[in-house]
Write an enzyme that holds these catalytic residues in place. Structure first.
Site, mmCIF file in Angstrom:
data_model
loop_
_atom_site.group_PDB
_atom_site.id
_atom_site.type_symbol
_atom_site.label_atom_id
_atom_site.label_comp_id
_atom_site.label_asym_id
_atom_site.label_seq_id
_atom_site.Cartn_x
_atom_site.Cartn_y
_atom_site.Cartn_z
ATOM 1 N N PHE B 25 71.172 79.935 -4.735
ATOM 2 C CA PHE B 25 71.482 79.286 -3.692
ATOM 3 C C PHE B 25 70.335 79.957 -2.657
ATOM 4 C CE2 PHE B 25 74.043 80.178 0.054
ATOM 5 C CZ PHE B 25 74.107 79.049 1.394
ATOM 6 N N GLU B 26 70.582 80.900 -3.064
ATOM 7 C CA GLU B 26 69.068 81.451 -1.744
ATOM 8 C C GLU B 26 67.963 81.325 -2.193
ATOM 9 O OE1 GLU B 26 68.900 85.615 -2.238
ATOM 10 O OE2 GLU B 26 71.387 85.872 -0.238
ATOM 11 N N GLU B 82 74.711 94.328 1.190
ATOM 12 C CA GLU B 82 73.926 93.491 0.444
ATOM 13 C C GLU B 82 73.909 92.577 0.263
ATOM 14 O OE1 GLU B 82 70.540 94.345 0.329
ATOM 15 O OE2 GLU B 82 69.743 93.195 -1.468
ATOM 16 N N VAL B 86 80.901 83.380 -2.609
ATOM 17 C CA VAL B 86 81.538 82.775 -3.446
ATOM 18 C C VAL B 86 81.325 81.871 -3.738
ATOM 19 C CG1 VAL B 86 83.923 81.582 -2.120
ATOM 20 C CG2 VAL B 86 83.344 84.075 -0.998
ATOM 21 N N GLY B 92 85.694 77.417 1.479
ATOM 22 C CA GLY B 92 86.846 77.225 2.099
ATOM 23 C C GLY B 92 88.162 78.017 2.764
ATOM 24 N N GLY B 94 89.176 81.219 2.620
ATOM 25 C CA GLY B 94 89.258 82.500 3.406
ATOM 26 C C GLY B 94 88.869 83.678 2.257
ATOM 27 N N ASN B 123 70.805 78.701 6.861
ATOM 28 C CA ASN B 123 72.269 79.391 6.510
ATOM 29 C C ASN B 123 73.276 79.173 8.077
ATOM 30 O OD1 ASN B 123 74.390 79.089 4.596
ATOM 31 N ND2 ASN B 123 74.410 81.202 4.069
ATOM 32 N N TYR B 130 79.659 83.715 11.065
ATOM 33 C CA TYR B 130 79.817 85.415 11.250
ATOM 34 C C TYR B 130 79.604 86.006 12.566
ATOM 35 C CZ TYR B 130 77.270 86.092 7.160
ATOM 36 O OH TYR B 130 76.966 86.347 4.956
#
Lengths: 162, 162
Positions: B25-26, B82, B86, B92, B94, B123, B130
């Protein structure tokens, strides 16, 4: 002559004053809440949170470096350099480099794959220095932080099922 | 139903696969060098480097959070998150929030003044999330890193006088 040594409990007042001096430089003089008692308990108890190096020039305190172990899920145990500071009157003599050398040696000795630290994006002299010694800037990461009531509220919403 | 539980040694293969999924993903799928053996040794030995929470949805692994203690010379003991991840098919619902609640609870329980983590600046969904839970972005800090030969060379230049 520059000498780097591990801090001892008797250095706590010096460390406290250096932490304040660094916060002044970082334009956040009022952000330091820590007391000498906390620094002593957290650095020299049974399970120290950090280690600290003191730099001296001809026996006079010139700067400090404070670091602790962290963990990378890509590379394993690493070291984070939280504070690196040289008093203005001792700059330009290689004191910061000597401190960094010693922190890097500690990282290598512990088998750390990484040493990391943070730099303010307006502190170009520091950024140039770090690049000159082979460090890389990770430009696309930003730090998020929660403190105080927001942190408590977030934690209070947890349902412990472990 | 979402359940959050502490990881155990039997979760190591799951944790390893989640670390890899997060790296994908990163956009750094080839950066993961850690092995299952290292994760086991570092997380479940006599002096663990990290703690890990596993999220399950109806008994199926849905995500994880991995964190460890750090130190602030302004505020004292803190917690660094760190990894928070999900799996796409569980987003979506929670799950990330439930993991963060639990990490925040761990921080509060240990008397930490701060919980911090890093986010990639592209992102935006994560950044918005956040901010929505009360976190602050420290926009003016950049991460520096040294690894491999550069780190060894820096350390080799040290003169231990401690």
């Amino acid at each position: 002559m520059t000498r780097i040594r591990l801090a001892t409990p008797s250095d706590i007042p010096l460390m406290h004053s250096l932490v304040h001096a660094l916060a002044e430089f970082e334009r956040e003089p009022h952000s330091v809440e820590i007391t000498e008692e906390q620094l002593l308990r957290d650095g020299f108890g049974a399970h120290p949170y950090y280690e600290c190096l003191i730099a001296e020039e001809d026996g006079v305190p010139a700067g400090f470096a404070l670091y602790f172990p962290i963990y990378s899920t890509w590379q394993g145990p690493s070291l984070h350099l939280e504070d690196l500071f040289v008093l203005p009157e001792f700059r330009g003599r290689g004191v910061g480099k000597a401190l960094l050398n010693q922190v890097a040696a500690a990282a290598v000795k512990r088998g750390c794959a990484r040493l990391q630290w943070d730099v303010l994006d307006w502190n170009q002299p520091a950024i140039d220095f770090y690049h000159s010694i082979g460090a890389t800037m990770l430009g696309d990461w930003r730090r998020m932080r929660m403190t105080g009531d927001a942190l408590k509220a977030l934690g209070a919403a947890s349902e412990v099922t472990a």
